[in-house]
Scaffold this motif. Structure first.
Motif, PDB file in Angstrom:
ATOM      1  N   LYS A  89      15.656  -6.058  -1.427  1.00 57.21           N
ATOM      2  CA  LYS A  89      16.012  -5.215  -0.282  1.00 57.21           C
ATOM      3  C   LYS A  89      16.403  -3.814  -0.744  1.00 57.21           C
ATOM      4  CE  LYS A  89      18.940  -5.160   3.818  1.00 57.21           C
ATOM      5  NZ  LYS A  89      19.999  -5.847   4.570  1.00 57.21           N
ATOM      6  N   MET A  90      17.220  -3.729  -1.799  1.00 60.77           N
ATOM      7  CA  MET A  90      17.642  -2.433  -2.318  1.00 60.77           C
ATOM      8  C   MET A  90      16.444  -1.635  -2.830  1.00 60.77           C
ATOM      9  SD  MET A  90      18.289  -0.550  -5.369  1.00 60.77           S
ATOM     10  CE  MET A  90      18.399  -1.764  -6.645  1.00 60.77           C
ATOM     11  N   LEU A  91      15.568  -2.291  -3.600  1.00 59.51           N
ATOM     12  CA  LEU A  91      14.392  -1.600  -4.127  1.00 59.51           C
ATOM     13  C   LEU A  91      13.478  -1.114  -3.010  1.00 59.51           C
ATOM     14  CD1 LEU A  91      13.622  -3.894  -7.187  1.00 59.51           C
ATOM     15  CD2 LEU A  91      14.129  -1.435  -7.291  1.00 59.51           C
ATOM     16  N   GLU A  92      13.371  -1.906  -1.952  1.00 60.13           N
ATOM     17  CA  GLU A  92      12.549  -1.494  -0.811  1.00 60.13           C
ATOM     18  C   GLU A  92      13.213  -0.329  -0.069  1.00 60.13           C
ATOM     19  OE1 GLU A  92      10.332  -3.311   3.124  1.00 60.13           O
ATOM     20  OE2 GLU A  92      11.967  -4.458   2.237  1.00 60.13           O
ATOM     21  N   GLU A  93      14.499  -0.429   0.203  1.00 60.61           N
ATOM     22  CA  GLU A  93      15.198   0.638   0.925  1.00 60.61           C
ATOM     23  C   GLU A  93      15.231   1.943   0.145  1.00 60.61           C
ATOM     24  OE1 GLU A  93      18.998  -0.644   2.442  1.00 60.61           O
ATOM     25  OE2 GLU A  93      18.042  -2.081   3.814  1.00 60.61           O
ATOM     26  N   GLU A  94      15.266   1.851  -1.173  1.00 65.11           N
ATOM     27  CA  GLU A  94      15.244   3.051  -2.013  1.00 65.11           C
ATOM     28  C   GLU A  94      13.824   3.593  -2.203  1.00 65.11           C
ATOM     29  OE1 GLU A  94      17.771   4.900  -3.280  1.00 65.11           O
ATOM     30  OE2 GLU A  94      19.224   3.616  -2.262  1.00 65.11           O
ATOM     31  N   GLY A  95      12.825   2.862  -1.711  1.00 63.16           N
ATOM     32  CA  GLY A  95      11.449   3.347  -1.760  1.00 63.16           C
ATOM     33  C   GLY A  95      10.700   3.047  -3.047  1.00 63.16           C
ATOM     34  N   PHE A  96      11.190   2.104  -3.860  1.00 62.60           N
ATOM     35  CA  PHE A  96      10.529   1.780  -5.120  1.00 62.60           C
ATOM     36  C   PHE A  96       9.510   0.654  -4.982  1.00 62.60           C
ATOM     37  CE2 PHE A  96      14.281   4.024  -6.519  1.00 62.60           C
ATOM     38  CZ  PHE A  96      13.769   4.845  -7.502  1.00 62.60           C
ATOM     39  N   ILE A  97       9.696  -0.208  -3.977  1.00 62.28           N
ATOM     40  CA  ILE A  97       8.721  -1.260  -3.709  1.00 62.28           C
ATOM     41  C   ILE A  97       8.420  -1.288  -2.217  1.00 62.28           C
ATOM     42  CG2 ILE A  97       9.399  -2.707  -5.679  1.00 62.28           C
ATOM     43  CD1 ILE A  97      10.861  -4.563  -3.675  1.00 62.28           C
ATOM     44  N   MET A  98       7.307  -1.934  -1.884  1.00 61.97           N
ATOM     45  CA  MET A  98       6.898  -2.097  -0.500  1.00 61.97           C
ATOM     46  C   MET A  98       6.557  -3.559  -0.272  1.00 61.97           C
ATOM     47  SD  MET A  98       3.528  -0.523   1.375  1.00 61.97           S
ATOM     48  CE  MET A  98       2.402  -1.840   0.935  1.00 61.97           C
ATOM     49  N   LYS A  99       6.939  -4.075   0.898  1.00 57.80           N
ATOM     50  CA  LYS A  99       6.562  -5.436   1.295  1.00 57.80           C
ATOM     51  C   LYS A  99       5.188  -5.382   1.930  1.00 57.80           C
ATOM     52  CE  LYS A  99      10.460  -6.762   3.694  1.00 57.80           C
ATOM     53  NZ  LYS A  99      11.216  -7.694   4.522  1.00 57.80           N
ATOM     54  N   TYR A 100       4.419  -6.456   1.737  1.00 57.51           N
ATOM     55  CA  TYR A 100       3.135  -6.581   2.412  1.00 57.51           C
ATOM     56  C   TYR A 100       2.843  -8.059   2.648  1.00 57.51           C
ATOM     57  CZ  TYR A 100       1.274  -7.699  -2.232  1.00 57.51           C
ATOM     58  OH  TYR A 100       1.035  -8.271  -3.461  1.00 57.51           O
ATOM     59  N   PRO A 101       2.097  -8.361   3.698  1.00 58.97           N
ATOM     60  CA  PRO A 101       1.753  -9.762   3.947  1.00 58.97           C
ATOM     61  C   PRO A 101       0.692 -10.227   2.952  1.00 58.97           C
ATOM     62  CG  PRO A 101       0.760  -8.349   5.608  1.00 58.97           C
ATOM     63  CD  PRO A 101       1.596  -7.473   4.735  1.00 58.97           C
ATOM     64  N   VAL A 102       0.879 -11.414   2.405  1.00 56.19           N
ATOM     65  CA  VAL A 102      -0.101 -11.980   1.480  1.00 56.19           C
ATOM     66  C   VAL A 102      -1.233 -12.572   2.324  1.00 56.19           C
ATOM     67  CG1 VAL A 102      -0.508 -13.711  -0.318  1.00 56.19           C
ATOM     68  CG2 VAL A 102       1.639 -12.424  -0.289  1.00 56.19           C
ATOM     69  N   ALA A 103      -2.432 -12.105   2.083  1.00 54.53           N
ATOM     70  CA  ALA A 103      -3.590 -12.517   2.881  1.00 54.53           C
ATOM     71  C   ALA A 103      -3.773 -14.033   2.854  1.00 54.53           C
ATOM     72  CB  ALA A 103      -4.853 -11.832   2.366  1.00 54.53           C
ATOM     73  N   GLY A 104      -3.932 -14.602   4.042  1.00 53.63           N
ATOM     74  CA  GLY A 104      -4.212 -16.026   4.157  1.00 53.63           C
ATOM     75  C   GLY A 104      -3.022 -16.938   3.941  1.00 53.63           C
ATOM     76  N   LYS A 105      -1.847 -16.357   3.734  1.00 59.37           N
ATOM     77  CA  LYS A 105      -0.664 -17.175   3.479  1.00 59.37           C
ATOM     78  C   LYS A 105       0.499 -16.618   4.282  1.00 59.37           C
ATOM     79  CE  LYS A 105      -2.236 -18.333  -1.083  1.00 59.37           C
ATOM     80  NZ  LYS A 105      -1.977 -18.480  -2.461  1.00 59.37           N
ATOM     81  N   ALA A 106       1.407 -17.486   4.628  1.00 54.12           N
ATOM     82  CA  ALA A 106       2.600 -17.060   5.364  1.00 54.12           C
ATOM     83  C   ALA A 106       3.676 -16.632   4.375  1.00 54.12           C
ATOM     84  CB  ALA A 106       3.094 -18.192   6.258  1.00 54.12           C
ATOM     85  N   ARG A 107       3.326 -15.689   3.508  1.00 57.54           N
ATOM     86  CA  ARG A 107       4.262 -15.202   2.495  1.00 57.54           C
ATOM     87  C   ARG A 107       4.233 -13.684   2.464  1.00 57.54           C
ATOM     88  NH1 ARG A 107       3.054 -18.174  -3.045  1.00 57.54           N
ATOM     89  NH2 ARG A 107       1.088 -17.135  -2.678  1.00 57.54           N
TER      90      ARG A 107
END
Length: 146
Positions: free
Chosen positions: A59-77
């Motif tokens: 969460k911290m890395l995402e909020e600081e802009g170092f990582i991004m979440k993305y949906p994994v194709a074909g999976k509920a992850r």
């Protein structure tokens, strides 16, 4: 969530506050050197991160802009990738890995170690390019799906 508190204007102090615990760097390491991208992938790392700490650091890395979440194709992850800002950490991870190898022969892949010793700048450029490509494709896919 781990909060980065600015104690002074010193860039070394900020860096220490950001990387103040091992988990942040180990998550970045797992993305860069081990191709891990999901919560489950990170949990399988040898250091044994607790789920609450992993959730907090992602969460911290995402909020600081170092990582991004993305949906994994074909999976509920959900997958995580470095952003453009996140790729700026690659040289730091590489330097730490090389320093660690020089101090203690650890499990850093021998092929990677040899490649880094031969052409460190080229390896960093290749890793950065690879992660930027993944980020841009996931950013594009996420934008199309919203």
């Amino acid at each position: 969530m781990k909060e980065i508190k600015k104690r002074s204007e010193c860039p070394v102090s900020f860096s220490l506050d950001f990387f103040g615990d091992k988990w942040t760097l180990l998550i970045i390491r797992d993305i860069v050197l081990h191709g891990k991208h999901t919560f489950g992938d990170f949990l399988q790392s040898g250091e044994g991160i607790a789920t609450n700490i992993l959730t907090d650091r992602l969460k911290m890395l995402e909020e600081e802009g170092f990582i991004m979440k993305y949906p994994v194709a074909g999976k509920a992850r959900t997958g995580y990738c470095l952003t453009e800002k996140g790729t700026t950490i690659i040289p730091i991870v590489i330097e730490l890995a090389l320093w660690g190898v020089s101090q203690h022969n650890n499990n850093l892949q021998k092929e990677l170690t040899a490649a880094l010793r031969k052409d460190k700048a080229g390896v960093i450029k290749e890793l950065t390019s690879k992660h930027l490509q993944l980020y841009r494709s996931q950013k594009s896919n996420t934008a199309l799906n919203t």
